[in-house]
Design a protein around this motif. Structure first.
Motif, PDB file in Angstrom:
ATOM      1  N   VAL A 110       4.624  -7.277   9.121  1.00  0.00           N
ATOM      2  CA  VAL A 110       3.348  -6.815   8.585  1.00  0.00           C
ATOM      3  C   VAL A 110       3.610  -5.686   7.603  1.00  0.00           C
ATOM      4  CG1 VAL A 110       1.983  -7.551  10.548  1.00  0.00           C
ATOM      5  CG2 VAL A 110       3.036  -5.292  10.562  1.00  0.00           C
ATOM      6  N   ALA A 111       2.680  -5.475   6.704  1.00  0.00           N
ATOM      7  CA  ALA A 111       2.927  -4.509   5.636  1.00  0.00           C
ATOM      8  C   ALA A 111       1.637  -3.869   5.147  1.00  0.00           C
ATOM      9  CB  ALA A 111       3.637  -5.191   4.469  1.00  0.00           C
ATOM     10  N   TRP A 112       1.814  -2.708   4.551  1.00  0.00           N
ATOM     11  CA  TRP A 112       0.740  -2.029   3.831  1.00  0.00           C
ATOM     12  C   TRP A 112       1.082  -2.018   2.348  1.00  0.00           C
ATOM     13  CZ3 TRP A 112      -3.976  -0.541   5.422  1.00  0.00           C
ATOM     14  CH2 TRP A 112      -4.203  -0.461   6.806  1.00  0.00           C
ATOM     15  N   TYR A 113       0.053  -2.277   1.552  1.00  0.00           N
ATOM     16  CA  TYR A 113       0.165  -2.253   0.105  1.00  0.00           C
ATOM     17  C   TYR A 113      -0.913  -1.306  -0.420  1.00  0.00           C
ATOM     18  CZ  TYR A 113       2.449  -6.776   1.042  1.00  0.00           C
ATOM     19  OH  TYR A 113       3.257  -7.778   1.517  1.00  0.00           O
ATOM     20  N   ARG A 114      -0.771  -0.900  -1.671  1.00  0.00           N
ATOM     21  CA  ARG A 114      -1.822  -0.103  -2.288  1.00  0.00           C
ATOM     22  C   ARG A 114      -1.942  -0.476  -3.760  1.00  0.00           C
ATOM     23  NH1 ARG A 114       1.006   5.930  -1.995  1.00  0.00           N
ATOM     24  NH2 ARG A 114       2.621   5.569  -3.606  1.00  0.00           N
ATOM     25  N   GLN A 115      -3.130  -0.202  -4.286  1.00  0.00           N
ATOM     26  CA  GLN A 115      -3.400  -0.576  -5.671  1.00  0.00           C
ATOM     27  C   GLN A 115      -4.399   0.371  -6.289  1.00  0.00           C
ATOM     28  OE1 GLN A 115      -5.164  -4.490  -6.217  1.00  0.00           O
ATOM     29  NE2 GLN A 115      -4.159  -4.702  -8.197  1.00  0.00           N
ATOM     30  N   ASN A 116      -4.147   0.701  -7.551  1.00  0.00           N
ATOM     31  CA  ASN A 116      -5.087   1.444  -8.368  1.00  0.00           C
ATOM     32  C   ASN A 116      -5.558   0.549  -9.498  1.00  0.00           C
ATOM     33  OD1 ASN A 116      -5.453   4.232  -7.402  1.00  0.00           O
ATOM     34  ND2 ASN A 116      -3.237   4.346  -7.604  1.00  0.00           N
ATOM     35  N   PRO A 117      -6.755   0.793 -10.024  1.00  0.00           N
ATOM     36  CA  PRO A 117      -7.276  -0.043 -11.110  1.00  0.00           C
ATOM     37  C   PRO A 117      -6.310  -0.078 -12.289  1.00  0.00           C
ATOM     38  CG  PRO A 117      -8.999   1.358 -10.239  1.00  0.00           C
ATOM     39  CD  PRO A 117      -7.717   1.812  -9.593  1.00  0.00           C
ATOM     40  N   GLY A 118      -6.061  -1.273 -12.774  1.00  0.00           N
ATOM     41  CA  GLY A 118      -5.198  -1.438 -13.923  1.00  0.00           C
ATOM     42  C   GLY A 118      -3.719  -1.500 -13.587  1.00  0.00           C
ATOM     43  N   TYR A 119      -3.400  -1.376 -12.313  1.00  0.00           N
ATOM     44  CA  TYR A 119      -2.008  -1.413 -11.886  1.00  0.00           C
ATOM     45  C   TYR A 119      -1.800  -2.545 -10.879  1.00  0.00           C
ATOM     46  CZ  TYR A 119      -1.435   3.168 -14.020  1.00  0.00           C
ATOM     47  OH  TYR A 119      -1.383   4.202 -14.918  1.00  0.00           O
ATOM     48  N   GLU A 120      -0.571  -2.990 -10.772  1.00  0.00           N
ATOM     49  CA  GLU A 120      -0.257  -4.024  -9.802  1.00  0.00           C
ATOM     50  C   GLU A 120      -0.265  -3.433  -8.394  1.00  0.00           C
ATOM     51  OE1 GLU A 120       2.588  -6.994 -12.457  1.00  0.00           O
ATOM     52  OE2 GLU A 120       3.334  -6.098 -10.613  1.00  0.00           O
ATOM     53  N   TYR A 151      -5.925   0.874  -0.135  1.00  0.00           N
ATOM     54  CA  TYR A 151      -4.846   0.436   0.743  1.00  0.00           C
ATOM     55  C   TYR A 151      -5.234  -0.868   1.429  1.00  0.00           C
ATOM     56  CZ  TYR A 151      -2.252   4.726   0.052  1.00  0.00           C
ATOM     57  OH  TYR A 151      -1.521   5.745  -0.511  1.00  0.00           O
ATOM     58  N   TYR A 152      -4.290  -1.800   1.428  1.00  0.00           N
ATOM     59  CA  TYR A 152      -4.488  -3.125   2.014  1.00  0.00           C
ATOM     60  C   TYR A 152      -3.350  -3.430   2.987  1.00  0.00           C
ATOM     61  CZ  TYR A 152      -7.268  -3.865  -2.273  1.00  0.00           C
ATOM     62  OH  TYR A 152      -8.161  -3.760  -3.306  1.00  0.00           O
ATOM     63  N   CYS A 153      -3.647  -4.242   3.984  1.00  0.00           N
ATOM     64  CA  CYS A 153      -2.585  -4.763   4.827  1.00  0.00           C
ATOM     65  C   CYS A 153      -2.458  -6.269   4.598  1.00  0.00           C
ATOM     66  CB  CYS A 153      -2.853  -4.477   6.302  1.00  0.00           C
ATOM     67  SG  CYS A 153      -4.212  -5.414   7.019  1.00  0.00           S
ATOM     68  N   ASN A 154      -1.312  -6.781   4.935  1.00  0.00           N
ATOM     69  CA  ASN A 154      -1.048  -8.219   4.852  1.00  0.00           C
ATOM     70  C   ASN A 154       0.305  -8.463   5.497  1.00  0.00           C
ATOM     71  OD1 ASN A 154      -0.951 -11.035   3.868  1.00  0.00           O
ATOM     72  ND2 ASN A 154      -2.593 -10.328   2.494  1.00  0.00           N
ATOM     73  N   ALA A 155       0.749  -9.652   5.459  1.00  0.00           N
ATOM     74  CA  ALA A 155       2.107  -9.940   5.906  1.00  0.00           C
ATOM     75  C   ALA A 155       3.066  -9.623   4.761  1.00  0.00           C
ATOM     76  CB  ALA A 155       2.224 -11.410   6.300  1.00  0.00           C
ATOM     77  N   PHE A 156       4.372  -9.629   5.066  1.00  0.00           N
ATOM     78  CA  PHE A 156       5.397  -9.544   4.042  1.00  0.00           C
ATOM     79  C   PHE A 156       6.374 -10.683   4.269  1.00  0.00           C
ATOM     80  CE2 PHE A 156       7.964  -7.706   0.820  1.00  0.00           C
ATOM     81  CZ  PHE A 156       9.259  -8.029   1.187  1.00  0.00           C
ATOM     82  N   PRO A 157       6.471 -11.594   3.275  1.00  0.00           N
ATOM     83  CA  PRO A 157       5.669 -11.635   2.050  1.00  0.00           C
ATOM     84  C   PRO A 157       4.210 -11.970   2.353  1.00  0.00           C
ATOM     85  CG  PRO A 157       7.011 -13.606   2.246  1.00  0.00           C
ATOM     86  CD  PRO A 157       7.456 -12.687   3.346  1.00  0.00           C
ATOM     87  N   VAL A 158       3.373 -11.809   1.356  1.00  0.00           N
ATOM     88  CA  VAL A 158       1.945 -12.004   1.519  1.00  0.00           C
ATOM     89  C   VAL A 158       1.653 -13.415   2.007  1.00  0.00           C
ATOM     90  CG1 VAL A 158      -0.265 -12.097   0.304  1.00  0.00           C
ATOM     91  CG2 VAL A 158       1.373 -10.277  -0.214  1.00  0.00           C
ATOM     92  N   ARG A 159       0.798 -13.468   3.010  1.00  0.00           N
ATOM     93  CA  ARG A 159       0.511 -14.764   3.645  1.00  0.00           C
ATOM     94  C   ARG A 159      -0.972 -15.076   3.670  1.00  0.00           C
ATOM     95  NH1 ARG A 159       2.703 -17.920   8.175  1.00  0.00           N
ATOM     96  NH2 ARG A 159       4.669 -16.835   7.864  1.00  0.00           N
ATOM     97  N   TRP A 160      -1.803 -14.052   3.791  1.00  0.00           N
ATOM     98  CA  TRP A 160      -3.241 -14.256   3.979  1.00  0.00           C
ATOM     99  C   TRP A 160      -4.057 -13.734   2.795  1.00  0.00           C
ATOM    100  CZ3 TRP A 160      -0.835 -11.189   8.127  1.00  0.00           C
ATOM    101  CH2 TRP A 160      -0.300 -11.998   9.148  1.00  0.00           C
TER     102      TRP A 160
END
Length: 114
Positions: free
Chosen positions: A34-44, A93-102
């Motif tokens: 499982v993993a945490w990701y984050r994103q800002n507008p205009g960025y991956e 901040y988002y969670c998902n699997a690693f690699p992304v699954r859902w």
């Protein structure tokens, strides 16, 4: 359709702490990284931290020593404890699997500002 629900974000001052949570239905986290990701507008979206089913953790260099990922399989919940927060940690901040699954959830907004 798996629905991930992130919560716990908010406004915090630089140097402060916050814990975000991710809940999922059933036992979909079981046996998966499982993993945490984050994103800002205009960025991956970027990977922040991940934890294998055996508890092995990997962190992005930018958060190493400040963030801690954990999981409670009995509650089908993943956590990200964040301390010594910096303005550059502000993101959704988002969670998902690693690699992304859902499919992505709605995320939880973290704002670090004085």
């Amino acid at each position: 359709q798996v629905q991930l629900v992130e919560s716990g974000g908010g406004l915090v001052q630089p140097g402060g702490s916050l814990r975000v949570s991710c809940a999922a239905p059933g036992n979909i986290f079981s046996g998966k990284t499982v993993a945490w990701y984050r994103q800002n507008p205009g960025y991956e979206r970027e990977l922040v931290a991940r934890m294998s089913s055996l508890g092995v953790t990997v962190y992005a260099d930018s958060v190493k020593g400040r963030f801690t990922i954990s999981r409670d399989n009995a509650k089908n919940t993943v956590y990200l404890q964040m301390k010594s927060l910096k303005p550059e940690d502000s993101a959704v901040y988002y969670c998902n699997a690693f690699p992304v699954r859902w499919a992505w959830g709605q995320g939880t907004q973290v704002n670090v500002s004085s």
